[in-house]
Design a protein around this motif. Structure first.
Motif, PDB file in Angstrom:
ATOM      1  N   GLU A   1      -9.270  -3.406  -9.870  1.00 39.93           N
ATOM      2  CA  GLU A   1     -10.306  -4.409  -9.842  1.00 39.93           C
ATOM      3  C   GLU A   1     -11.546  -3.836 -10.588  1.00 39.93           C
ATOM      4  O   GLU A   1     -11.769  -2.509 -10.553  1.00 39.93           O
TER       5      GLU A   1
ATOM      6  N   ASN B   1      -7.166 -11.503  -6.302  1.00 40.16           N
ATOM      7  CA  ASN B   1      -7.831 -10.209  -5.993  1.00 40.16           C
ATOM      8  C   ASN B   1      -6.904  -9.662  -4.763  1.00 40.16           C
ATOM      9  O   ASN B   1      -7.018 -10.433  -3.458  1.00 40.16           O
ATOM     10  N   PHE B   2      -6.662  -8.537  -4.728  1.00 35.89           N
ATOM     11  CA  PHE B   2      -6.207  -7.312  -3.608  1.00 35.89           C
ATOM     12  C   PHE B   2      -4.818  -7.984  -3.155  1.00 35.89           C
ATOM     13  O   PHE B   2      -4.217  -7.160  -2.339  1.00 35.89           O
TER      14      PHE B   2
ATOM     15  N   TYR C   1       0.976  -1.201   0.129  1.00 35.17           N
ATOM     16  CA  TYR C   1       0.149   0.015   0.137  1.00 35.17           C
ATOM     17  C   TYR C   1       0.953   1.057  -0.092  1.00 35.17           C
ATOM     18  O   TYR C   1       1.658   1.413   0.667  1.00 35.17           O
TER      19      TYR C   1
ATOM     20  N   LEU D   1      -9.054  -6.488   3.909  1.00 33.02           N
ATOM     21  CA  LEU D   1     -10.202  -5.992   3.286  1.00 33.02           C
ATOM     22  C   LEU D   1      -9.985  -4.726   2.272  1.00 33.02           C
ATOM     23  O   LEU D   1      -8.942  -3.758   2.347  1.00 33.02           O
ATOM     24  N   SER D   2     -10.539  -4.669   1.179  1.00 35.99           N
ATOM     25  CA  SER D   2     -10.567  -3.841   0.347  1.00 35.99           C
ATOM     26  C   SER D   2     -11.674  -3.208  -0.403  1.00 35.99           C
ATOM     27  O   SER D   2     -12.395  -4.044  -0.917  1.00 35.99           O
TER      28      SER D   2
ATOM     29  N   PHE E   1     -15.562  -2.201  -6.405  1.00 37.26           N
ATOM     30  CA  PHE E   1     -15.177  -3.440  -5.881  1.00 37.26           C
ATOM     31  C   PHE E   1     -14.801  -3.728  -4.491  1.00 37.26           C
ATOM     32  O   PHE E   1     -13.863  -2.974  -4.188  1.00 37.26           O
ATOM     33  N   ILE E   2     -15.495  -4.587  -3.686  1.00 36.50           N
ATOM     34  CA  ILE E   2     -15.034  -4.701  -2.259  1.00 36.50           C
ATOM     35  C   ILE E   2     -15.107  -5.834  -1.785  1.00 36.50           C
ATOM     36  O   ILE E   2     -15.835  -7.013  -2.322  1.00 36.50           O
ATOM     37  N   GLY E   3     -14.311  -6.508  -0.943  1.00 32.00           N
ATOM     38  CA  GLY E   3     -14.171  -7.804  -0.656  1.00 32.00           C
ATOM     39  C   GLY E   3     -12.958  -7.826   0.406  1.00 32.00           C
ATOM     40  O   GLY E   3     -12.366  -7.182   0.719  1.00 32.00           O
ATOM     41  N   ALA E   4     -12.776  -9.336   0.584  1.00 32.38           N
ATOM     42  CA  ALA E   4     -11.783  -9.439   1.653  1.00 32.38           C
ATOM     43  C   ALA E   4     -11.199 -11.147   1.287  1.00 32.38           C
ATOM     44  O   ALA E   4     -11.787 -11.706   0.590  1.00 32.38           O
TER      45      ALA E   4
ATOM     46  N   HIS F   1      -0.280   6.592  -7.066  1.00 31.81           N
ATOM     47  CA  HIS F   1       0.133   5.576  -6.003  1.00 31.81           C
ATOM     48  C   HIS F   1      -0.005   4.235  -6.960  1.00 31.81           C
ATOM     49  O   HIS F   1       0.827   3.145  -6.668  1.00 31.81           O
ATOM     50  N   MET F   2      -1.058   4.220  -7.990  1.00 35.14           N
ATOM     51  CA  MET F   2      -1.081   2.842  -8.719  1.00 35.14           C
ATOM     52  C   MET F   2       0.170   2.735  -9.586  1.00 35.14           C
ATOM     53  O   MET F   2       0.481   1.548  -9.811  1.00 35.14           O
TER      54      MET F   2
ATOM     55  N   ILE G   1     -16.371 -11.706  -1.765  1.00 36.73           N
ATOM     56  CA  ILE G   1     -16.767 -10.450  -2.698  1.00 36.73           C
ATOM     57  C   ILE G   1     -18.220  -9.920  -2.392  1.00 36.73           C
ATOM     58  O   ILE G   1     -19.073 -10.809  -2.616  1.00 36.73           O
TER      59      ILE G   1
ATOM     60  N   CYS H   1     -10.437  -0.510  -5.259  1.00 33.68           N
ATOM     61  CA  CYS H   1      -9.209  -0.705  -5.828  1.00 33.68           C
ATOM     62  C   CYS H   1      -9.332  -0.332  -7.279  1.00 33.68           C
ATOM     63  O   CYS H   1     -10.042  -1.040  -7.627  1.00 33.68           O
TER      64      CYS H   1
END
Lengths: 203, 203
Positions: B83, A159-160, A130, B76-77, B2-5, A137-138, B46, B80
């Protein structure tokens, strides 16, 4: 600059206290170069990325040499604006990186991984880098991903996060290079990292 | 958006596979609202923060109801840039937060924690909130810390992270509020989080 990590070791065995104690013994050679404090959740290690990543690698390798499945979670941070400067954290690699282009930093990172000592313990790592604060930042994160793909330890994207696989020597050197050489040298950069060894899911 | 962990459960027992299997059963009610995929390191979930944090809470509570020491790590994100948009992640709380001041968001967050259902499982949490991209990311982080201190679940500040303690209902609601209401509503925000229960270090 303030640099350090919160480190937790999770042995998946009823003898977890013994495995953690064995791992913590591996930190003894680093006690002059790092400030180390342990509570019920994690061990704080403060210091420059040289001894810091070596100590984290040796802690995990000592635990992974036991037969049981073990994982380790590490929260790494450099340059957090809320933390005080500490001379124990001074790092010449980071200072030099201020004047280096992305391509130069990528080449130096690949070279460092190629010359990392072999530890003799294989492991899997999943981590996220991060980069906080202004700037693109990307671009730095994509630049880091390009380095990872040529590092020799890249396993796959998720993912992530990114998966690494290989000898602990090369894998932890890859993590140190990602932490040191990507994101502004004087910026706030963190890593959320999990290492795993002896997993029944891989046997 | 996009949200998930990425979620990993670490039971400190030789019967770790059984404890993980029991925990994963708790995810069954969420299988329509979340996309769930498991590999050898973590379980990807997700979806929108409503079912997402409920599922993570119930997974951990199911494992923590066993007598053994167990920890869970969650990455968690939201937002991003790398994504794709996914309709399953749509969240009205996040959309409304676009027009709310920091003080309004803090008050709504405190209210949400105060009305969280009690789960009956105590746990400790250590976490870090990261706000990427432009703007004053530290102002949002300090704003979040002010909320945490009045949330009723705040335990203490540590280097790089904050400790929470309490019933899993209130603690995971605190995490959801931190994730949803701090940092730009359309920005890239992540959390690096560890939960712990039944630790011999606390007995």
């Amino acid at each position: 600059m303030f640099i350090g990590a919160q480190v937790s070791l999770y042995p998946m065995t009823s003898k977890f206290v013994e495995v953690i104690a064995t791992g913590l013994e591996a930190l003894t050679p680093y006690k002059d170069d790092l400030r180390i404090e342990t509570d019920d959740i994690s061990t704080l290690m403060i210091g420059s990325p040289g001894p810091l990543f070596d100590a984290i690698r040796d802690l995990f390798a000592a635990a992974a040499r036991q037969p049981e499945h073990v994982t380790m979670h590490v929260t790494l941070s450099r340059g957090c604006p809320g933390e005080p400067d500490d001379p124990i954290c001074r790092c010449e690699t980071l200072e030099r990186a201020q004047g280096e282009t992305l391509a130069e930093r990528q080449a130096l990172a690949v070279q460092a991984v190629a010359t990392a000592p072999e530890v003799g313990v294989g492991n899997d790592v999943q981590f996220s880098l991060y980069v906080m604060g202004g700037g693109d930042h990307m671009a730095e994160i994509y630049g880091c991903i390009d380095f990872l793909k040529t590092s020799g330890t890249f396993y796959k994207a998720k993912n992530f996060s990114t998966r690494l696989r290989g000898d602990a020597g090369a894998v932890f050197e890859t993590l140190r290079q990602a932490f040191l050489r990507f994101g502004p040298a004087d910026g706030h950069v963190t890593i959320d990292m999990t290492a795993s060894a002896n997993s029944p899911g891989r046997r």
